[in-house]
Design a protein around this motif. Structure first.
Motif, PDB file in Angstrom:
ATOM      1  N   MET A  34       0.825  -1.230   0.055  1.00 45.09           N
ATOM      2  CA  MET A  34       0.097   0.232  -0.047  1.00 45.09           C
ATOM      3  C   MET A  34       0.729   1.409   0.053  1.00 45.09           C
ATOM      4  O   MET A  34       2.098   1.288   0.727  1.00 45.09           O
ATOM      5  N   GLY A  35       0.279   2.266  -0.738  1.00 53.79           N
ATOM      6  CA  GLY A  35       1.292   3.428  -0.808  1.00 53.79           C
ATOM      7  C   GLY A  35       0.317   4.730  -0.566  1.00 53.79           C
ATOM      8  O   GLY A  35      -0.912   4.658  -0.543  1.00 53.79           O
ATOM      9  N   TRP A  36       1.005   5.719  -0.158  1.00 49.82           N
ATOM     10  CA  TRP A  36       0.329   7.109   0.016  1.00 49.82           C
ATOM     11  C   TRP A  36       1.170   8.083  -1.018  1.00 49.82           C
ATOM     12  O   TRP A  36       2.478   8.034  -1.112  1.00 49.82           O
ATOM     13  N   PHE A  37       0.349   8.869  -1.666  1.00 46.31           N
ATOM     14  CA  PHE A  37       0.809   9.746  -2.513  1.00 46.31           C
ATOM     15  C   PHE A  37       0.262  11.160  -2.287  1.00 46.31           C
ATOM     16  O   PHE A  37      -0.726  11.328  -1.743  1.00 46.31           O
ATOM     17  N   ARG A  38       0.861  12.176  -3.031  1.00 48.50           N
ATOM     18  CA  ARG A  38       0.218  13.333  -2.762  1.00 48.50           C
ATOM     19  C   ARG A  38       0.547  14.294  -4.027  1.00 48.50           C
ATOM     20  O   ARG A  38       1.234  14.093  -4.648  1.00 48.50           O
ATOM     21  N   GLN A  39      -0.464  15.287  -4.301  1.00 47.28           N
ATOM     22  CA  GLN A  39      -0.747  16.310  -5.157  1.00 47.28           C
ATOM     23  C   GLN A  39      -0.990  17.424  -4.793  1.00 47.28           C
ATOM     24  O   GLN A  39      -2.089  17.659  -4.542  1.00 47.28           O
ATOM     25  N   ALA A  40      -0.049  18.381  -5.099  1.00 46.11           N
ATOM     26  CA  ALA A  40      -0.284  19.741  -4.891  1.00 46.11           C
ATOM     27  C   ALA A  40      -0.577  20.626  -6.119  1.00 46.11           C
ATOM     28  O   ALA A  40      -0.337  20.210  -7.287  1.00 46.11           O
ATOM     29  N   PRO A  41      -1.223  21.638  -6.087  1.00 44.53           N
ATOM     30  CA  PRO A  41      -1.840  22.147  -7.223  1.00 44.53           C
ATOM     31  C   PRO A  41      -0.704  22.617  -8.117  1.00 44.53           C
ATOM     32  O   PRO A  41       0.337  23.261  -7.662  1.00 44.53           O
ATOM     33  N   GLY A  42      -1.232  22.424  -9.132  1.00 48.23           N
ATOM     34  CA  GLY A  42       0.064  22.818 -10.549  1.00 48.23           C
ATOM     35  C   GLY A  42       1.086  21.828 -10.266  1.00 48.23           C
ATOM     36  O   GLY A  42       2.218  22.036 -11.045  1.00 48.23           O
ATOM     37  N   LYS A  43       1.178  20.802  -9.377  1.00 46.41           N
ATOM     38  CA  LYS A  43       2.143  19.806  -9.553  1.00 46.41           C
ATOM     39  C   LYS A  43       2.064  18.336  -9.735  1.00 46.41           C
ATOM     40  O   LYS A  43       0.703  18.089  -9.676  1.00 46.41           O
ATOM     41  N   GLU A  44       2.892  17.634 -10.039  1.00 48.94           N
ATOM     42  CA  GLU A  44       2.418  16.176 -10.421  1.00 48.94           C
ATOM     43  C   GLU A  44       2.472  15.499  -9.016  1.00 48.94           C
ATOM     44  O   GLU A  44       2.950  15.639  -8.162  1.00 48.94           O
ATOM     45  N   ARG A  45       1.576  14.332  -9.267  1.00 49.89           N
ATOM     46  CA  ARG A  45       1.503  13.362  -7.731  1.00 49.89           C
ATOM     47  C   ARG A  45       2.847  12.946  -7.614  1.00 49.89           C
ATOM     48  O   ARG A  45       3.658  12.581  -8.417  1.00 49.89           O
ATOM     49  N   GLU A  46       3.080  12.887  -6.351  1.00 50.17           N
ATOM     50  CA  GLU A  46       4.486  12.325  -5.791  1.00 50.17           C
ATOM     51  C   GLU A  46       4.158  11.542  -4.669  1.00 50.17           C
ATOM     52  O   GLU A  46       3.190  11.247  -4.008  1.00 50.17           O
TER      53      GLU A  46
END
Length: 124
Positions: A34-46
């Protein structure tokens, strides 16, 4: 079809902490990293963090290492991400994802099921 539902996001002050949860509709087993990722406005999912199917191996992005802890309770079909010492740059939509293999990986395309995300906003 598996469904993942994240919860626990919200508005928090810098330096604060929170705990995100990811409930999986079908069971998660030792076969699923299982993983957690995040995406900020204007940025790619990381990538943020990942945990192996047995929970014996974890991996963290450098940006959260030492501040984040990923864990899982297979019996409850739930994965968690605890974060402390939050920074404004942690502001993003946080997604959990399930992988069809027991080994944890960082690449988003290694994961086959995703949740809708939960917003985390860190104020300065």
């Amino acid at each position: 079809q598996v469904q993942l539902v994240e919860s626990g996001g919200g508005l928090v002050q810098a330096g604060g902490s929170l705990r995100l949860s990811c409930a999986v509709s079908n069971s998660i087993s030792s076969s699923n990293a299982m993983g957690w990722f995040r995406q900020a406005p204007g940025k790619e999912r990381e990538f943020v963090a990942a945990i192996s199917g047995f929970g014996t191996s974890t991996d963290y992005a450098d940006s959260v290492k030492g501040r984040a802890t990923i864990s899982r309770e297979n019996a409850k079909n739930t994965v968690y991400l605890e974060m402390k010492s939050l920074k404004p740059e942690d502001t993003a939509i946080y997604y959990c994802a399930r992988r069809g293999s027991t080994l944890a990986r960082r690449a988003p395309n290694e994961y086959d099921s995703w949740g809708q995300g939960t917003q985390v906003t860190v104020s300065s």
